[in-house]
Design an enzyme around this catalytic site. Structure first.
Site, PDB file in Angstrom:
ATOM      1  CD  GLU A   1      -2.737   1.259   2.495  1.00 18.72           C
ATOM      2  OE1 GLU A   1      -3.593   2.171   2.565  1.00 18.72           O
ATOM      3  OE2 GLU A   1      -2.588   0.390   3.371  1.00 18.72           O
TER       4      GLU A   1
ATOM      5  CD  GLU B   1      -7.860   1.976   4.527  1.00 23.58           C
ATOM      6  OE1 GLU B   1      -7.410   1.048   5.220  1.00 23.58           O
ATOM      7  OE2 GLU B   1      -7.185   2.577   3.674  1.00 23.58           O
TER       8      GLU B   1
END
Length: 258
Positions: free
Chosen positions: A140, A238
């Protein structure tokens, strides 16, 4: 209908509910589910909800950028692979540095060539671990300006370079467009450039890290660009609910990507 699998991070919505009830609610609304940590959860109970789980943390400790830390990432990744099997998770999330309350556990202000080499070698090992167990490890990208100071090799261009340099089918990007907007911008060109390196996309608006439509990112345009390039994978929300209304936040997310 959306051409993407839409998932929602259960750590950030319906926060007044216990985690099992959050997962059930997200599942009832027709979304897949993401979690962060797994070691502090009842995995059997989560699996019993019937929800589809798309991703979770793929390691417990360590940094990809130093040899001792990389060994620890790989060691704890082995435990994560076993936990993933309980939930049917196929994507395990990685960061280039261990995070403690969002901050780098061992902050570094610059990246060295040795860090690049160490991270690439660790990702090769993780790719082989993933291939042997039917999972993909996704690195990520993070922003170091607002949320994660001191994390080396954190920008999307860095994580892309690592993934492409390793060239392993079980190592991909967890392309987080919230972080990329803060650190780099030019998001439509970014998703086009990342292309096949993308394992999953995560979204939230900027500023505030809330649902699409609350900030400056034109997510419907990004959804159109993703569709045009043939992306049909997972898009994960998210994000926090801007007004505290998680149902409304999830519907705004669905609308942006449908």
């Amino acid at each position: 209908m959306s051409g993407f699998q839409l998932a929602v991070c259960s750590e950030m919505v319906f926060t007044d509910l216990p985690i099992l009830d959050r997962v059930r609610r997200i599942h009832e609304l027709g979304f897949a589910v993401e979690i962060w940590s797994w070691h502090d959860k009842d995995l059997a109970a989560l699996a019993a909800t019937g929800a589809t789980f798309t991703s979770m943390t793929g390691y417990l400790h360590g940094d990809l950028v130093d040899p001792v830390g990389a060994d620890e990432v790989v060691r704890t990744a082995e435990s994560s692979v076993r936990a993933a099997g309980t939930l049917g998770v196929t994507r395990l999330n990685l960061h280039t540095a261990e995070l403690v309350d969002g901050q780098a556990a061992r902050p570094r202000q610059r990246a060295t060539g040795q860090m690049w080499l160490t991270a690439a070698r660790a990702l090769e090992r993780l790719g082989d671990l993933g291939a042997a167990n039917g999972v993909t490890f996704c690195v990520e990208n993070l922003n170091t300006i607002v949320d994660h100071p001191g994390v080396p090799l954190a920008r999307a261009k860095d994580t892309l370079a690592l993934v492409e340099g390793v060239g392993h089918p079980n190592v991909k990007m967890m392309l987080d467009l919230y972080h990329a907007q803060i650190g780099e911008g030019n998001l439509i060109e970014l998703v086009r450039r990342c292309g096949d390196a993308i394992g999953e996309i995560q979204v939230a608006d900027v500023p505030g890290r809330c649902e699409p439509g609350t900030g400056e990112i034109n997510y419907p345009a990004i959804a159109e660009a993703l569709g045009a390039m043939g992306y049909a994978g997972t898009v994960g929300l998210e994000a926090w609910a801007s007004s505290g209304d998680s149902d409304a936040a999830l519907e705004a997310f669905r609308a942006a990507f449908t």
